[in-house]
Write a protein that holds these residues in place. Structure first.
Motif, PDB file in Angstrom:
ATOM      1  N   MET A 203       0.731  -1.121   0.181  1.00  0.00           N
ATOM      2  CA  MET A 203       0.037  -0.047   0.090  1.00  0.00           C
ATOM      3  C   MET A 203       0.863   1.207  -0.025  1.00  0.00           C
TER       4      MET A 203
ATOM      5  N   LYS B 263      -3.324   2.015   8.765  1.00  0.00           N
ATOM      6  CA  LYS B 263      -2.463   0.902   8.702  1.00  0.00           C
ATOM      7  C   LYS B 263      -3.204  -0.419   9.013  1.00  0.00           C
TER       8      LYS B 263
ATOM      9  N   GLY C  12      -5.377  -1.540   6.154  1.00  0.00           N
ATOM     10  CA  GLY C  12      -4.713  -2.096   4.966  1.00  0.00           C
ATOM     11  C   GLY C  12      -4.367  -3.628   5.284  1.00  0.00           C
TER      12      GLY C  12
ATOM     13  N   ALA D  17      -2.815  -6.597   2.834  1.00  0.00           N
ATOM     14  CA  ALA D  17      -1.681  -5.801   2.621  1.00  0.00           C
ATOM     15  C   ALA D  17      -0.374  -6.367   3.243  1.00  0.00           C
TER      16      ALA D  17
ATOM     17  N   TYR E 232       3.032  -1.231   3.844  1.00  0.00           N
ATOM     18  CA  TYR E 232       2.444  -0.129   4.231  1.00  0.00           C
ATOM     19  C   TYR E 232       3.496   1.055   3.909  1.00  0.00           C
TER      20      TYR E 232
ATOM     21  N   TRP F 233       5.993  -7.028   8.476  1.00  0.00           N
ATOM     22  CA  TRP F 233       5.482  -5.686   7.734  1.00  0.00           C
ATOM     23  C   TRP F 233       6.771  -5.049   6.925  1.00  0.00           C
TER      24      TRP F 233
END
Length: 226
Positions: free
Chosen positions: A78, A88, A91, A96, A99, A182
């Motif tokens: 994203m 976040k 997403g 996702a 991000y 992440w």
């Protein structure tokens, strides 16, 4: 060469990203809105997809959820001006993998693209399933089971659980999790990781007498049998 899709309604931003990624020998296609992005995702296979959230016709969140149906193993990054924790979480909840908030540095975008592609390639060459005690993670079907019962996980929860299981018996810090799940630089001001650990505990450990996810005070988390 990896094939990438950039769905971005700001023409200058889309052109900048496309030209920059092409200098790194990626094949890059662009879509100016969510409707066109959805059509391309339905028709073509990609190695990575970059999505804005505020898109005409079909939002980036809706489009990400569509990707998870049509191309469940493709990494999604994203790229948006919406940068709050709630944004976040929204997403990550629709699947996702990373991000990045605008304005962004292209070198950071490039680093994240490379990390996502590498992680996806490594996962494709790894084992088909992971198991700790009565907890099993099917990496092909993207299904978690405990004591034979299927557990409903979001894409982000699945990725976090996979990382914990691959590092079972070892303490992983919040920084480790941020960088490997992440693909973001750890922000000490966010509690996103703690929120997702809580989500996982509620689904994995709540109804079982044997707890598998443990907090190591001052250090991080560990998945292990007691």
């Amino acid at each position: 060469m990896p094939r990438l899709l950039v769905v971005e309604d700001e023409a200058k931003v889309a052109s900048f990203i496309k030209k920059g990624l092409e200098t790194q020998r990626y094949t890059v296609e662009t879509a100016p809105d969510g409707r066109e992005g959805k059509r391309l995702i339905a028709d073509r296979q990609y190695d990575l997809i970059i999505l804005d959230i505020n898109l005409p016709f079909v939002s980036g969140l809706e489009l990400c959820a569509f990707v998870r149906i049509k191309q469940p193993n493709v990494p999604v990054l994203m790229l948006t001006a919406l940068g709050t924790i709630a944004d976040k979480l929204a997403g990550f909840d629709v699947g996702a993998d990373d991000y990045l908030v605008k304005p962004f540095d292209f070198l950071e975008l490039m680093a994240r693209v490379k990390a996502l592609l590498k992680r996806n390639a490594d996962a494709s060459n790894g084992p088909a399933a992971l198991q700790i005690a009565d907890l099993e993670l099917d990496l092909n079907e993207k299904i978690a089971r405990r004591n034979g019962n299927t557990i409903d996980l979001t894409a982000r929860e699945f990725s976090l659980l996979e990382y914990l299981m691959r590092n079972a018996g070892r303490v992983v810090s919040r920084t480790d999790i941020a960088e490997n799940v992440w693909d973001i630089n750890f922000d000490t001001g966010t509690n996103v990781i703690d929120v997702y650990i809580s989500y996982l505990r509620n689904k994995i450990d709540k109804d079982s007498p044997a707890k598998l996810i443990h907090t190591v005070v001052g250090m991080g988390y560990m998945l292990k049998q007691k």
